[in-house]
Write an enzyme that holds these catalytic residues in place. Structure first.
Site, mmCIF file in Angstrom:
data_model
loop_
_atom_site.group_PDB
_atom_site.id
_atom_site.type_symbol
_atom_site.label_atom_id
_atom_site.label_comp_id
_atom_site.label_asym_id
_atom_site.label_seq_id
_atom_site.Cartn_x
_atom_site.Cartn_y
_atom_site.Cartn_z
ATOM 1 N N PRO A 259 46.332 85.331 42.954
ATOM 2 C CA PRO A 259 46.915 86.562 42.409
ATOM 3 C C PRO A 259 47.698 87.285 43.505
ATOM 4 O O PRO A 259 47.137 88.005 44.321
ATOM 5 C CB PRO A 259 45.690 87.367 41.947
ATOM 6 C CG PRO A 259 44.538 86.805 42.712
ATOM 7 C CD PRO A 259 44.875 85.418 43.153
ATOM 8 N N ASP A 433 46.771 88.129 48.923
ATOM 9 C CA ASP A 433 45.890 87.598 47.873
ATOM 10 C C ASP A 433 44.950 88.723 47.420
ATOM 11 O O ASP A 433 44.090 89.178 48.191
ATOM 12 C CB ASP A 433 45.095 86.425 48.477
ATOM 13 C CG ASP A 433 44.207 85.725 47.459
ATOM 14 O OD1 ASP A 433 43.853 86.341 46.444
ATOM 15 O OD2 ASP A 433 43.848 84.554 47.724
ATOM 16 N N HIS A 434 45.116 89.137 46.163
ATOM 17 C CA HIS A 434 44.357 90.304 45.688
ATOM 18 C C HIS A 434 42.870 89.994 45.506
ATOM 19 O O HIS A 434 42.082 90.879 45.217
ATOM 20 C CB HIS A 434 44.963 90.829 44.384
ATOM 21 C CG HIS A 434 44.832 92.311 44.212
ATOM 22 N ND1 HIS A 434 43.820 93.042 44.797
ATOM 23 C CD2 HIS A 434 45.590 93.210 43.540
ATOM 24 C CE1 HIS A 434 43.953 94.318 44.473
ATOM 25 N NE2 HIS A 434 45.017 94.446 43.726
ATOM 26 N N ARG A 435 42.475 88.744 45.666
ATOM 27 C CA ARG A 435 41.038 88.436 45.614
ATOM 28 C C ARG A 435 40.361 88.829 46.916
ATOM 29 O O ARG A 435 39.151 89.003 46.985
ATOM 30 C CB ARG A 435 40.818 86.939 45.370
ATOM 31 C CG ARG A 435 41.324 86.462 44.027
ATOM 32 C CD ARG A 435 41.301 84.969 43.939
ATOM 33 N NE ARG A 435 42.116 84.345 44.968
ATOM 34 C CZ ARG A 435 42.207 83.037 45.176
ATOM 35 N NH1 ARG A 435 41.517 82.215 44.422
ATOM 36 N NH2 ARG A 435 42.974 82.550 46.126
#
Ligand code: CAO
Length: 461
Positions: A259, A433-435
């Site tokens: 993401p 990376d939005h994780r």
């Protein structure tokens, strides 16, 4: 040798139901409760099991026939020594075992399954299970399905329990399989054909199918458009270069699986660029050419040390924070994109980094990079500064969690509190990376990086 007649058992209110599938053939060894045929009413379908064991001598029905309770299905030659049919106690046990999940299913069924009319609560041998995505199926003399959702996908698939079981064993999502049976019912052969086609697709080369999108690339998307381009004008077709195929497959995976979010910012590099020009003048032609990229690598290491989550990787349930700083940089080559890595950039000075980037970029263009030259990166930089542009959204180089894109610096008027003055501005684009990272951290990273580039003395702090 004795023969046994197998008849349609009590199937509740189902009468004159159509045989839509024959699951056995003459000569087959039949076990007790093995499904012989599938029948279907307007509301549901169900498999009819054999009440006895033996060798199938004659099947008395065919696809399209209509059957009701008591209709003769098959004639078996009794298996020698084997009990010809399930003992009543066993049959009772099977029936009651099947009734439990039927009740449980009624309580937990999804809207689709619950909306379907409940199959008649059959006495004894013909219990029914409304199959939902959740519970594992229990053995039942007759299993009825009512357009139940299949797997985790929730799509309706029109298939018998044995086809569903078969698909589950092969890991096939039935919502993707087109049925060739009556009313588009999915048969065993349809599942087999789907698996064969899937294997053929993957053997056709993942990179190529990734590049073209394949058959929706397994994402449940509509297929890639097939267009005869020559119909609209002259075309030239040439194979995709090997390196482009590899990078395409990697980029596609990273784009789909990570993401991404990209934050843009600006760094005032007026003083830094003046310093860079001065260093190059001092060195003359014989020295190493100091590039903006070398300063960027050094500044990024400093920012990564302050924000360690940007120098990490996701590993299952863990985030691996790396205490080394190997910085990859995108190199544009005639064969496609390559990302050589400057190892231990934290331990190297600007001249050393500039020398190594220039050597590695030359090796990349000549196609001479070794795998070791491209391994172990913890963060990447993609510089389009020599070409142009303002901002872009670089794709993260997995398993890294962030990448910095920079474009061409430009002069713009900046208010200094008293007047506008011309300042050289470097556009920054940080994809993350939005994780692993949040937007606030990314904004802080960019602000900090811009401060470092605006006053490079801060890198020492
Ligand atoms: N702003 C303004 N000018 C810049 C600049 C910037 N941000 N960055 C570089 N320049 C200038 C350089 O100073 C140089 O000018 P001179 O020739 O007058 O000295 C000129 O642009 C060419 O620089 P360069 O790009 O060849 O060299 P570099 O060290 O800056 O970059 C490398 C090296 C390997 C990063 C670069 O050659 C390259 O391949 N860039 C493309 C990366 C890429 O493809 N990214 C996309 C990945 S996603 O598809």
């Amino acid at each position: 040798m004795s023969t046994i007649e197998v008849k349609v058992p009590d199937i509740g209110d189902f009468k004159e139901v159509e045989v839509i599938e024959v699951l056995v053939k003459a000569g087959d060894a039949i076990a007790v409760e093995q499904s012989l045929i599938t029948v279907e009413s307007d509301k549901a379908s169900m498999e009819i099991p054999s009440s006895a064991a033996g060798v199938l001598k004659e099947l008395r029905v065919k696809v399209g026939d209509k059957v009701s309770e008591g209709a003769l299905l098959a004639v078996l030659e009794a298996a020698e020594g084997a009990p010809a049919s399930a003992p009543p106690a066993e049959a009772e046990k099977a029936a009651s075992a099947a009734e439990v999940p039927a009740q449980a299913a009624a309580g937990t069924a999804s809207a689709t399954a619950a909306d379907a009319p409940a199959p008649a609560a059959p006495a004894r041998a013909a219990s029914a299970i409304v199959e939902t995505a959740v519970p594992a199926r229990q053995p039942s003399p007759t299993a009825a399905i009512a357009e139940a959702p299949d797997g985790a996908h929730g799509a309706k698939a029109h298939a018998s329990p044995s086809v569903r079981k078969f698909a589950r064993e092969l890991g096939v999502d039935l919502s993707k399989v087109k049925g060739s049976g009556p009313k588009e019912r999915i048969t065993h052969d349809d599942v087999r054909a789907w698996v064969k086609a899937a294997i053929a697709r993957s053997e056709g080369g993942a990179p190529a199918s990734a590049a073209s999108g394949g058959e929706g690339a397994g994402l449940g998307l509509i297929p890639w458009p097939k267009v005869d381009f020559a119909k609209f004008g002259p075309v030239e077709t040439k194979p995709v270069a090997r390196i482009r195929k590899i990078s395409a497959a990697n980029l596609h995976r990273n784009w789909v699986m990570i993401p991404h979010v990209t934050n843009h910012d600006e760094a005032d590099i007026t003083e830094l660029e003046a310093f860079r020009v001065q260093l190059n003048q001092e060195q003359g032609k014989a020295g190493v050419k100091v590039t903006m990229l070398a300063f960027l690598i050094k500044a990024c290491v400093s920012a990564l040390q302050k924000f360690p989550e940007f120098n990490s990787s996701l590993d299952g349930e863990n985030v691996v924070l790396k205490n080394y700083w190997h910085i990859g940089f995108a190199a544009d080559t005639p064969n496609g994109l390559m990302v050589p890595v400057i190892r231990d950039a934290d331990k190297k000075g600007i001249f050393q980094i500039a020398k190594e980037t220039s050597e590695l970029a030359a090796k990349a263009r000549e196609g001479k990079l070794s795998p070791a030259d491209m391994q172990g990166g913890t963060f990447s930089i993609s510089s389009l500064g020599g070409i142009g542009g303002t901002y872009f959204t670089p794709i993260i180089n997995a398993p890294e969690v962030a990448i910095l894109g920079v474009c061409r610096s430009f002069t713009k008027p900046v208010w200094n509190g008293e007047a506008f003055e011309p300042r050289l501005i470097l556009p920054l684009s940080l994809s993350w990376d939005h994780r692993v990272v949040d937007g606030a951290a990314a904004a802080r990273f960019n602000v900090h990086l811009a401060q470092l580039l605006a006053d490079f003395r801060r890198v020492m702090l």
